[in-house]
Write a protein that holds these residues in place. Structure first.
Motif, mmCIF file in Angstrom:
data_model
loop_
_atom_site.group_PDB
_atom_site.id
_atom_site.type_symbol
_atom_site.label_atom_id
_atom_site.label_comp_id
_atom_site.label_asym_id
_atom_site.label_seq_id
_atom_site.Cartn_x
_atom_site.Cartn_y
_atom_site.Cartn_z
ATOM 1 N N SER A 177 -19.019 11.409 2.687
ATOM 2 C CA SER A 177 -18.659 11.661 4.189
ATOM 3 C C SER A 177 -18.500 12.868 4.202
ATOM 4 C CB SER A 177 -17.078 11.036 4.560
ATOM 5 O OG SER A 177 -16.308 11.874 3.711
ATOM 6 N N PRO A 178 -18.421 13.583 5.462
ATOM 7 C CA PRO A 178 -18.642 15.332 5.632
ATOM 8 C C PRO A 178 -17.260 15.693 4.926
ATOM 9 C CG PRO A 178 -18.979 14.200 7.690
ATOM 10 C CD PRO A 178 -18.569 13.101 6.707
ATOM 11 N N SER A 179 -16.475 15.202 4.678
ATOM 12 C CA SER A 179 -15.130 15.725 4.182
ATOM 13 C C SER A 179 -15.017 15.652 2.467
ATOM 14 C CB SER A 179 -13.860 15.453 4.855
ATOM 15 O OG SER A 179 -13.572 13.889 5.089
ATOM 16 N N TYR A 180 -15.732 14.752 2.017
ATOM 17 C CA TYR A 180 -15.421 14.291 0.705
ATOM 18 C C TYR A 180 -16.642 14.905 -0.333
ATOM 19 C CZ TYR A 180 -14.610 10.911 -3.219
ATOM 20 O OH TYR A 180 -14.216 10.280 -4.118
ATOM 21 N N GLN B 228 -17.879 17.688 -0.906
ATOM 22 C CA GLN B 228 -19.328 18.356 -0.454
ATOM 23 C C GLN B 228 -19.930 19.475 -1.374
ATOM 24 O OE1 GLN B 228 -21.314 17.907 2.369
ATOM 25 N NE2 GLN B 228 -20.301 16.091 2.661
ATOM 26 N N ASP B 229 -18.961 19.745 -2.234
ATOM 27 C CA ASP B 229 -19.639 20.733 -3.281
ATOM 28 C C ASP B 229 -19.902 20.397 -4.360
ATOM 29 O OD1 ASP B 229 -18.374 22.889 -1.863
ATOM 30 O OD2 ASP B 229 -16.253 23.122 -3.003
ATOM 31 N N CYS C 293 -26.452 15.238 3.419
ATOM 32 C CA CYS C 293 -25.551 15.983 4.285
ATOM 33 C C CYS C 293 -26.159 17.275 4.910
ATOM 34 C CB CYS C 293 -24.070 16.110 3.803
ATOM 35 S SG CYS C 293 -23.317 14.532 3.450
ATOM 36 N N PRO D 250 -17.564 27.623 3.152
ATOM 37 C CA PRO D 250 -17.889 26.341 3.151
ATOM 38 C C PRO D 250 -18.567 26.061 4.412
ATOM 39 C CG PRO D 250 -15.386 26.609 4.169
ATOM 40 C CD PRO D 250 -15.758 27.878 3.576
ATOM 41 N N VAL E 172 -19.753 24.107 8.020
ATOM 42 C CA VAL E 172 -19.042 23.682 9.162
ATOM 43 C C VAL E 172 -19.906 22.520 9.807
ATOM 44 C CG1 VAL E 172 -17.209 25.447 9.460
ATOM 45 C CG2 VAL E 172 -19.559 25.555 10.769
ATOM 46 N N THR F 56 -22.897 16.787 8.969
ATOM 47 C CA THR F 56 -23.119 15.414 9.265
ATOM 48 C C THR F 56 -23.623 14.822 8.046
ATOM 49 O OG1 THR F 56 -25.251 16.110 10.242
ATOM 50 C CG2 THR F 56 -23.172 16.013 11.743
ATOM 51 N N CYS F 57 -23.592 13.649 7.961
ATOM 52 C CA CYS F 57 -23.990 12.894 6.668
ATOM 53 C C CYS F 57 -24.822 11.681 7.269
ATOM 54 C CB CYS F 57 -23.017 12.638 5.759
ATOM 55 S SG CYS F 57 -22.105 13.778 4.965
#
Length: 249
Positions: free
Chosen positions: A27-30, A32-33, A70, A81, A83, A86-87
């Motif tokens: 997801s876009p907030s999970y 991502q790094d 993503c 980070p 902004v 979208t995934c």
């Protein structure tokens, strides 16, 4: 009985680490790094703007994960980070197709520019179609198999709380899991190295750049290392429990 607590905790840790390898970027907030690969197009956009004074309506970064892809924008001069991330939908066979991703962005913005005019190297898309996506799918399968084996270890470990001598047999499961994790980790390492080298070599002339940080590698190799160590600890736990029960009689 008590000697099995440490290896059981180690196996639970391996299960969590392996799950994170699969779920990173879902997801876009999970996580991502924790991308396997990042395709950076800021250089391509700068080159296009320099030549045409127009903007190129594509994302700044496209990240590849095990089950998703993503994309996002840099908010501060190419500094994370991202902004507006979208995934893609989660898929058990996630395909990373750079040309398709870029063309989709161009099409969605009704841009008159196409990949041919951008001189996007077709060899990059071909390499992912023919090799890298399949290799990542194989790694995914071995991650899933490893999860099954580790899950068996965890369940087996619960039984050892009552029959501690059984702990030694957990090595049969942990050894199989270690083999699967070793294969997956080796594949990921190879794909990261080869794909970034290819993109940077073929795409440098138009401003494309690929890279990755060490976080995903640390995650996957940690899962393998902890699991391999747990094999030794499980074996020792079985020996200790057997000796302790032998002294009872």
């Amino acid at each position: 009985m008590w000697s099995t607590i440490l290896p059981e905790l180690m196996s639970i840790t391996v299960f969590i680490l392996t799950t994170l390898c699969l779920r990173a970027g879902n997801s876009p907030s999970y996580m991502q790094d924790y991308a396997i690969l990042s395709l950076n197009t800021t250089g391509l956009k700068d080159t296009f703007h320099h030549n045409t004074t127009a903007g190129l309506p594509i994302h700044d970064v496209y990240n590849l994960y095990m089950i998703t892809t993503c994309s996002g924008y840099y908010a501060n001069n190419s500094v994370p980070p991202l902004v507006g991330v979208t995934c893609s939908p989660v898929s058990w066979y996630s395909k990373f197709l750079p040309s398709t991703l870029l063309q989709s962005d161009l099409t969605s913005h009704s841009a008159t520019t196409n990949l041919s005019s951008l001189r996007f190297p077709p060899t990059i898309q071909d390499a992912f179609n023919e090799r890298f996506n399949l290799q990542l799918h194989v790694a995914f399968i071995f991650y899933v198999i490893a999860l099954i084996w580790v899950g068996c270890v965890v369940l087996w470990g619960l039984c050892t709380f009552w029959i501690g001598a059984l702990g030694g047999f957990a090595v049969l499961f942990t050894s199989s899991a270690s083999t699967c994790l070793l294969i997956s980790s080796a594949i990921i390492t190879a794909v990261q190295s080869q794909s970034t080298a290819l993109i940077n070599d073929q795409g440098a002339s138009i401003g494309l750049q690929a890279g990755y940080n060490s976080k995903f590698l640390a995650l996957t190799w940690s899962a393998f290392a902890v699991n391999a160590a747990s094999s030794v600890v499980w074996s020792c736990a079985g020996i200790v429990s057997a000796a302790w029960r032998g002294n009872e009689f």
